[in-house]
Write a protein that holds these residues in place. Structure first.
Motif, PDB file in Angstrom:
ATOM      1  N   ASP A   1      -0.478   4.574   6.864  1.00  7.04           N
ATOM      2  CA  ASP A   1      -1.673   4.388   7.702  1.00  7.04           C
ATOM      3  C   ASP A   1      -2.598   3.298   7.166  1.00  7.04           C
ATOM      4  O   ASP A   1      -3.452   2.793   7.895  1.00  7.04           O
ATOM      5  CB  ASP A   1      -2.472   5.699   7.803  1.00  7.04           C
ATOM      6  N   ARG A   2      -2.448   2.962   5.894  1.00  7.45           N
ATOM      7  CA  ARG A   2      -3.303   1.918   5.289  1.00  7.45           C
ATOM      8  C   ARG A   2      -2.877   0.523   5.749  1.00  7.45           C
ATOM      9  O   ARG A   2      -3.640  -0.444   5.605  1.00  7.45           O
ATOM     10  CB  ARG A   2      -3.271   2.033   3.763  1.00  7.45           C
ATOM     11  N   VAL A   3      -1.663   0.397   6.286  1.00  5.24           N
ATOM     12  CA  VAL A   3      -1.202  -0.924   6.762  1.00  5.24           C
ATOM     13  C   VAL A   3      -2.141  -1.436   7.848  1.00  5.24           C
ATOM     14  O   VAL A   3      -2.582  -2.589   7.827  1.00  5.24           O
ATOM     15  CB  VAL A   3       0.261  -0.825   7.268  1.00  5.24           C
TER      16      VAL A   3
ATOM     17  N   LEU B   1      -4.278   6.996 -13.553  1.00  5.60           N
ATOM     18  CA  LEU B   1      -2.938   7.514 -13.254  1.00  5.60           C
ATOM     19  C   LEU B   1      -2.625   7.306 -11.773  1.00  5.60           C
ATOM     20  O   LEU B   1      -3.466   7.544 -10.920  1.00  5.60           O
ATOM     21  CB  LEU B   1      -2.861   9.025 -13.525  1.00  5.60           C
ATOM     22  N   GLU B   2      -1.413   6.881 -11.504  1.00  5.04           N
ATOM     23  CA  GLU B   2      -0.912   6.823 -10.127  1.00  5.04           C
ATOM     24  C   GLU B   2       0.604   6.814 -10.175  1.00  5.04           C
ATOM     25  O   GLU B   2       1.170   7.276 -11.160  1.00  5.04           O
ATOM     26  CB  GLU B   2      -1.529   5.636  -9.351  1.00  5.04           C
ATOM     27  N   MET B   3       1.272   6.304  -9.125  1.00  2.00           N
ATOM     28  CA  MET B   3       2.719   6.544  -9.053  1.00  2.00           C
ATOM     29  C   MET B   3       3.581   5.328  -8.700  1.00  2.00           C
ATOM     30  O   MET B   3       4.749   5.496  -8.363  1.00  2.00           O
ATOM     31  CB  MET B   3       2.988   7.683  -8.053  1.00  2.00           C
ATOM     32  N   GLU B   4       3.021   4.105  -8.748  1.00  2.00           N
ATOM     33  CA  GLU B   4       3.828   2.935  -8.353  1.00  2.00           C
ATOM     34  C   GLU B   4       3.741   1.715  -9.271  1.00  2.00           C
ATOM     35  O   GLU B   4       4.698   0.931  -9.354  1.00  2.00           O
ATOM     36  CB  GLU B   4       3.443   2.467  -6.922  1.00  2.00           C
ATOM     37  N   THR B   5       2.601   1.516  -9.940  1.00  2.00           N
ATOM     38  CA  THR B   5       2.334   0.218 -10.576  1.00  2.00           C
ATOM     39  C   THR B   5       3.408  -0.223 -11.575  1.00  2.00           C
ATOM     40  O   THR B   5       3.864  -1.376 -11.539  1.00  2.00           O
ATOM     41  CB  THR B   5       0.951   0.255 -11.262  1.00  2.00           C
TER      42      THR B   5
ATOM     43  N   GLY C   1       5.173   4.034   0.783  1.00  2.00           N
ATOM     44  CA  GLY C   1       5.277   5.467   0.554  1.00  2.00           C
ATOM     45  C   GLY C   1       4.911   5.761  -0.892  1.00  2.00           C
ATOM     46  O   GLY C   1       4.321   4.923  -1.584  1.00  2.00           O
ATOM     47  N   ILE C   2       5.290   6.943  -1.337  1.00  2.00           N
ATOM     48  CA  ILE C   2       4.883   7.389  -2.674  1.00  2.00           C
ATOM     49  C   ILE C   2       6.038   7.279  -3.662  1.00  2.00           C
ATOM     50  O   ILE C   2       7.150   7.712  -3.379  1.00  2.00           O
ATOM     51  CB  ILE C   2       4.382   8.846  -2.609  1.00  2.00           C
ATOM     52  N   GLY C   3       5.755   6.705  -4.831  1.00  2.00           N
ATOM     53  CA  GLY C   3       6.675   6.820  -5.951  1.00  2.00           C
ATOM     54  C   GLY C   3       7.535   5.605  -6.226  1.00  2.00           C
ATOM     55  O   GLY C   3       7.771   4.769  -5.350  1.00  2.00           O
TER      56      GLY C   3
ATOM     57  N   VAL D   1       0.880  -1.173   0.000  1.00  2.00           N
ATOM     58  CA  VAL D   1       0.000   0.000   0.000  1.00  2.00           C
ATOM     59  C   VAL D   1       0.914   1.218   0.000  1.00  2.00           C
ATOM     60  O   VAL D   1       2.049   1.144   0.482  1.00  2.00           O
ATOM     61  CB  VAL D   1      -0.915   0.016   1.244  1.00  2.00           C
ATOM     62  N   GLY D   2       0.445   2.326  -0.524  1.00  2.00           N
ATOM     63  CA  GLY D   2       1.282   3.520  -0.516  1.00  2.00           C
ATOM     64  C   GLY D   2       1.329   4.154   0.864  1.00  2.00           C
ATOM     65  O   GLY D   2       2.400   4.375   1.441  1.00  2.00           O
ATOM     66  N   ASP D   3       0.159   4.377   1.420  1.00  2.00           N
ATOM     67  CA  ASP D   3       0.019   5.123   2.662  1.00  2.00           C
ATOM     68  C   ASP D   3       0.359   4.252   3.880  1.00  2.00           C
ATOM     69  O   ASP D   3      -0.289   3.224   4.100  1.00  2.00           O
ATOM     70  CB  ASP D   3      -1.447   5.601   2.733  1.00  2.00           C
TER      71      ASP D   3
ATOM     72  N   ILE E   1       0.740  -7.903  -4.237  1.00  2.00           N
ATOM     73  CA  ILE E   1      -0.560  -7.353  -4.631  1.00  2.00           C
ATOM     74  C   ILE E   1      -0.649  -5.933  -4.083  1.00  2.00           C
ATOM     75  O   ILE E   1      -0.647  -5.742  -2.860  1.00  2.00           O
ATOM     76  CB  ILE E   1      -1.731  -8.218  -4.115  1.00  2.00           C
ATOM     77  N   ARG E   2      -0.673  -4.965  -4.987  1.00  2.00           N
ATOM     78  CA  ARG E   2      -0.806  -3.568  -4.533  1.00  2.00           C
ATOM     79  C   ARG E   2      -2.277  -3.220  -4.355  1.00  2.00           C
ATOM     80  O   ARG E   2      -3.097  -3.500  -5.239  1.00  2.00           O
ATOM     81  CB  ARG E   2      -0.171  -2.615  -5.555  1.00  2.00           C
ATOM     82  N   ILE E   3      -2.614  -2.621  -3.213  1.00  2.00           N
ATOM     83  CA  ILE E   3      -3.929  -1.999  -3.036  1.00  2.00           C
ATOM     84  C   ILE E   3      -3.669  -0.499  -2.932  1.00  2.00           C
ATOM     85  O   ILE E   3      -3.220  -0.004  -1.893  1.00  2.00           O
ATOM     86  CB  ILE E   3      -4.669  -2.505  -1.777  1.00  2.00           C
ATOM     87  N   GLY E   4      -3.908   0.189  -4.039  1.00  2.00           N
ATOM     88  CA  GLY E   4      -3.555   1.598  -4.102  1.00  2.00           C
ATOM     89  C   GLY E   4      -4.757   2.486  -4.341  1.00  2.00           C
ATOM     90  O   GLY E   4      -5.905   2.036  -4.352  1.00  2.00           O
ATOM     91  N   THR E   5      -4.477   3.766  -4.530  1.00  2.00           N
ATOM     92  CA  THR E   5      -5.514   4.715  -4.908  1.00  2.00           C
ATOM     93  C   THR E   5      -5.069   5.416  -6.183  1.00  2.00           C
ATOM     94  O   THR E   5      -3.871   5.532  -6.460  1.00  2.00           O
ATOM     95  CB  THR E   5      -5.770   5.761  -3.805  1.00  2.00           C
ATOM     96  N   SER E   6      -6.059   5.864  -6.942  1.00  2.00           N
ATOM     97  CA  SER E   6      -5.730   6.336  -8.284  1.00  2.00           C
ATOM     98  C   SER E   6      -6.836   7.244  -8.818  1.00  2.00           C
ATOM     99  O   SER E   6      -7.967   7.221  -8.334  1.00  2.00           O
ATOM    100  CB  SER E   6      -5.593   5.094  -9.183  1.00  2.00           C
TER     101      SER E   6
HETATM  102  C1  R1P Z   1      -0.550  10.157  -4.267  1.00  2.00           C
HETATM  103  O1  R1P Z   1      -1.476  10.802  -3.457  1.00  2.00           O
HETATM  104  C2  R1P Z   1      -0.322   8.712  -3.858  1.00  2.00           C
HETATM  105  O2  R1P Z   1      -1.575   8.001  -3.881  1.00  2.00           O
HETATM  106  C3  R1P Z   1      -1.558   6.966  -4.857  1.00  2.00           C
HETATM  107  C4  R1P Z   1      -0.398   7.350  -5.767  1.00  2.00           C
HETATM  108  O3  R1P Z   1       0.091   6.281  -6.503  1.00  2.00           O
HETATM  109  C5  R1P Z   1       0.592   7.983  -4.831  1.00  2.00           C
HETATM  110  O4  R1P Z   1       1.365   7.041  -4.134  1.00  2.00           O
HETATM  111  O5  R1P Z   1      -1.374   5.675  -4.332  1.00  2.00           O
HETATM  112  P1  R1P Z   1      -1.388   5.241  -2.765  1.00  2.00           P
HETATM  113  O6  R1P Z   1      -2.698   5.721  -2.208  1.00  2.00           O
HETATM  114  O7  R1P Z   1      -1.261   3.765  -2.741  1.00  2.00           O
HETATM  115  O8  R1P Z   1      -0.209   5.926  -2.111  1.00  2.00           O
END
Ligand code: R1P
Length: 292
Positions: free
Chosen positions: A39-41, A235-239, A78-80, A35-37, A114-119
């Motif tokens: 706090d989401r752990v 769009l997001e920042m890790e996949t 984290g991010i990126g 997870v990126g955040d 398995i990524r659970i992210g936001t986008s």
């Molecule tokens: C940007 O706010 C962050 O949120 C999205 C982006 O990829 C970037 O990491 O994913 P996460 O919520 O998983 O961090």
């Protein structure tokens, strides 16, 4: 890669744990939710029947535990993709490098990521609140320009289209695919698309700020991408980095994002936490089936 890694290639803390993640080999499960955040752990591990480990350093928090008989780790990145470089390589080292001898183990352990992210969605028909599984990640970051591609090849026509698509903007993309095995077990009924991984949140994703931008039509450019019915959905920042390094290191990866925003409809969800919660529940239900 060298067969034996030096003390500066593979940095260990005084307790023998790996440098950034602060983990020992037995601390992680073979199925890892990223997870990126940070706090989401907790939002993921609150569904564990039992938590056996909580460790962390910087933005990299890890909880390992069980749901039924399934041992699962959840790690924040984290991010990126610069952080993805650290997380993927250090998790791989924990299972595939003997930390005492600093040498590669003979038998490679394959991890499931398995990524659970936001986008944010860029296709108008992808509603906020939905889940999106990434068949591919297109990286406009530069992480995978430093690694050779692994065995999982992307269709050559799609690769050529992607390589050519951003040329006039002097952007050099890479494209990587998900694990078809994880996709068929976890994402078989989840809307699927191509995810664009950006090296920043604002201008690199076509957002306006006070700073003058070089690309004034980046979102339109991403929307105009069409290859044999395939489009860039979000769009997001890790996949792309996760897919690329999983491939280079011989692991499986699947990225599932909760859609919190619609960039083309200029909307951001009023209930982002609820959407992420639903995403976590749905993905965890599927992840435990990996062990069945
Ligand atoms: C940007 O706010 C962050 O949120 C999205 C982006 O990829 C970037 O990491 O994913 P996460 O919520 O998983 O961090």
């Amino acid at each position: 890669m060298a067969h034996t890694l030096s003390a500066t290639d593979l940095i260990l803390n005084q307790d023998g744990s790996i440098y950034h993640l602060n983990l020992l080999p037995h601390d992680i499960a073979s199925t890892i939710i990223t997870v990126g955040d940070p706090d989401r752990v907790t939002e993921v591990s609150k569904y564990f029947d039992r938590i056996e480990l909580k460790k962390g350093k910087r933005e990299f928090i890890t909880h390992t535990g069980y749901i039924g008989k399934s041992r699962i780790s959840v790690v924040s990145t984290g991010i990126g993709t610069d952080n993805i470089d650290i997380v993927m390589n250090e998790l791989d080292a924990l299972v595939n490098i003997d930390l005492d001898t600093r040498s590669e183990k003979e038998n490679v352990t394959t991890l499931n990521f398995i990524r659970i992210g936001t986008s944010g969605a860029i296709q108008p028909d992808l509603p906020m609140g939905s889940l999106l599984a990434s068949s591919h990640g297109i990286g406009l970051d530069n992480l995978m320009h430093y690694y050779q591609c692994g065995d999982r090849q992307v269709d050559s026509g799609l690769t050529a289209y992607v390589n050519n698509y951003f040329k006039s903007d002097n952007l050099i993309p890479y494209i990587e695919a998900c694990s078809s095995d994880l996709y068929s077990k976890i994402a078989f009924d989840i809307p699927t698309g191509i995810t664009l991984t950006a090296p920043g949140f604002y201008a690199p994703q076509g957002r306006n700020t006070r700073a003058k931008q070089v690309y004034n039509n980046l979102l339109t450019k991403m929307l105009d991408f069409h290859y044999k019915g395939q489009v860039i959905t979000n769009l997001e920042m890790e996949t792309a980095g996760i897919y690329g390094l999983a491939n280079a290191l011989g692991h499986r990866a699947l990225s599932i994002n909760a859609i919190l925003a619609s960039r083309v409809n200029f909307e951001f969800s009023k209930q982002p936490n609820k959407i992420v919660e639903q995403a976590i529940q749905q993905v965890l239900e599927r992840v435990v089936m990996l062990d069945e």
